[in-house]
Enzyme design. Sequence first.
Site, PDB file in Angstrom:
ATOM      1  N   LYS A  10     110.180  48.365  37.650  1.00  0.00           N
ATOM      2  CA  LYS A  10     110.900  47.954  36.448  1.00  0.00           C
ATOM      3  C   LYS A  10     110.873  49.136  35.493  1.00  0.00           C
ATOM      4  CE  LYS A  10     111.467  44.321  33.043  1.00  0.00           C
ATOM      5  NZ  LYS A  10     112.015  45.271  32.049  1.00  0.00           N
TER       6      LYS A  10
ATOM      7  N   PHE B  20     119.926  49.239  41.213  1.00  0.00           N
ATOM      8  CA  PHE B  20     119.147  48.296  42.012  1.00  0.00           C
ATOM      9  C   PHE B  20     119.984  47.199  42.641  1.00  0.00           C
ATOM     10  CE2 PHE B  20     118.424  47.149  37.465  1.00  0.00           C
ATOM     11  CZ  PHE B  20     119.155  45.972  37.417  1.00  0.00           C
TER      12      PHE B  20
ATOM     13  N   ARG C 251     123.954  45.757  28.797  1.00  0.00           N
ATOM     14  CA  ARG C 251     123.614  44.395  29.214  1.00  0.00           C
ATOM     15  C   ARG C 251     124.362  43.361  28.395  1.00  0.00           C
ATOM     16  NH1 ARG C 251     118.186  43.357  29.842  1.00  0.00           N
ATOM     17  NH2 ARG C 251     118.650  41.158  29.749  1.00  0.00           N
TER      18      ARG C 251
ATOM     19  N   ARG D  99     118.950  32.979  34.742  1.00  0.00           N
ATOM     20  CA  ARG D  99     117.551  33.342  34.834  1.00  0.00           C
ATOM     21  C   ARG D  99     116.869  32.282  35.691  1.00  0.00           C
ATOM     22  NH1 ARG D  99     114.813  36.519  31.377  1.00  0.00           N
ATOM     23  NH2 ARG D  99     116.265  36.114  29.673  1.00  0.00           N
TER      24      ARG D  99
ATOM     25  N   LYS E 262     110.021  39.202  36.995  1.00  0.00           N
ATOM     26  CA  LYS E 262     109.469  40.458  36.477  1.00  0.00           C
ATOM     27  C   LYS E 262     107.976  40.299  36.226  1.00  0.00           C
ATOM     28  CE  LYS E 262     110.973  39.256  31.801  1.00  0.00           C
ATOM     29  NZ  LYS E 262     111.869  39.618  30.682  1.00  0.00           N
TER      30      LYS E 262
END
EC number: 6.5.1.1
Length: 507
Positions: free
Chosen positions: A211, A295, A231, A366, A372
């Site tokens: 991360k 990613f 984002r 989410r 994470k």
Amino acid sequence: MLLDELVTTADTVASTRSRLAKIDALATLLARLEPDEIAPAVGFLVGRPRQGRVGVGWRGVAAAMGEPADVASLSIADLDGLLDRLGAASGAGSAGDRGRELRELTARATEREQGFIARVLLGEMRTGALEGVLTDAIARAADRPGATVRRAAMLSGDLGETARLALTGTADQLDAVGLVVGRPVLPMLAASASSPSAALEITGEASVEYKLDGARIQVHRAGDSIRVFTRNLADITHRVPEVVEVVRRLPVRDVILDGETLSLDEDGAPRPFQETMSRFGADAARETILHPWFFDVLHVDGRDLLDEPLATRLAELERIAGEHRIPGEVTDDPAVAERVSRDALAAGQEGVVVKAIGSPYAAGRRGSSWIKVKPVLTYDLVVLACEWGSGRRQGWLSNLHLGALDPAGEFGEPGAFVMVGKTFKGLTDDVLRWQTEYFPQIEVGRTANTVWLEPTTVVEIAIDGVQRSSRYPGGIALRFARVKRYRDDKSAGDADTIQTLRALLKV
């Protein structure tokens, strides 16, 4: 529709914890809007008007707020039109033009409407009308399947336009919304876990990836046309020419990539997050170079990959952008996941993201497919003041001003406290009630919004780190601060020092 009705609904949503009550209130409002009011209203509710930032800061807002009107007369269209005019103002004299426009409109606004307008302009909407709740409200008001509305919002990246289409268009039009190269989509989000091993228990076999302590980017390439989005889906292509050049060299014609960008020091280690963000937002000279790492890949040369498993997407990513992939390993072994996490932290990164290898790309969601893991730091700080809350916290002392001890007087008087940030995160109703009852007993002064306190109350605060800041005298600000608990067992002299916090800064 009168703006007052929108403000009333926002207040209702902010004052309840019930998701169903929020959805009911929002759906009732949405069903009554005129077609051209739908997108503006949705933008106001989520704190992202369709015009984006319009060049008005808190000083401009404060200067424009005069005596409020007694009777509500403004419409949603009036506020939307004001934002159009503020955004269009440019050149010499534009600041004066914005101020005049804002004063003229706020003079017609009631006190509640003035507060709402200020929050919209400053990006400080805290109505509780989070996008997931509002998406469900749109589905209910339009009598459309929730999954269809969510997917349209994800793939269009525009909740306001999705609401307009759902409420005024046909079911086929809503179903037809798809992935388009060049049009940003809402990014997939990650939940949190306490450790890589705990995350792996949820995901099963996973890609355990660094991360990075950088800025999220989404890159679209359609032939020779390349666009880079944040984002929040803002177009920053002109600010990141080095990212554009990297993508231009990839062996692909059309592609949508998800990743991060950050700046590196001379040894290849990441520079402090704030330096990346400063460079990320700069239109001026670029002394700091940004490096992109990717990613995920959502589309390659006419083939949508959203619904493909992560394993498939990673294989495509390796093929087209292998040298620019974020480091990681695919494993179901907790020991391997823990090792990757240690390696990431040793490299100066934030931690890891553990991603279920069979998961699709759930844009804008989410869930439990991405998790994470990063270390949580806790420090004992002193409450210097507390602000009165708004919305559901109306009438309660809520937002804490936090200070660190300065025993040597490096930033003021020896033994005084240096402010390092604010937070209301983590406060339960019981704690809010206690604060409101107790803090006036140790009050040393107050303004309209803030009660200043004797620096005697110690609170344990969790943070993700610190960043450089000119806002506070110690030169740092807390990142993502939230309250863990009050420490009745500690005195102010036991608080952590400003020097301890400053040591968290990356050199």
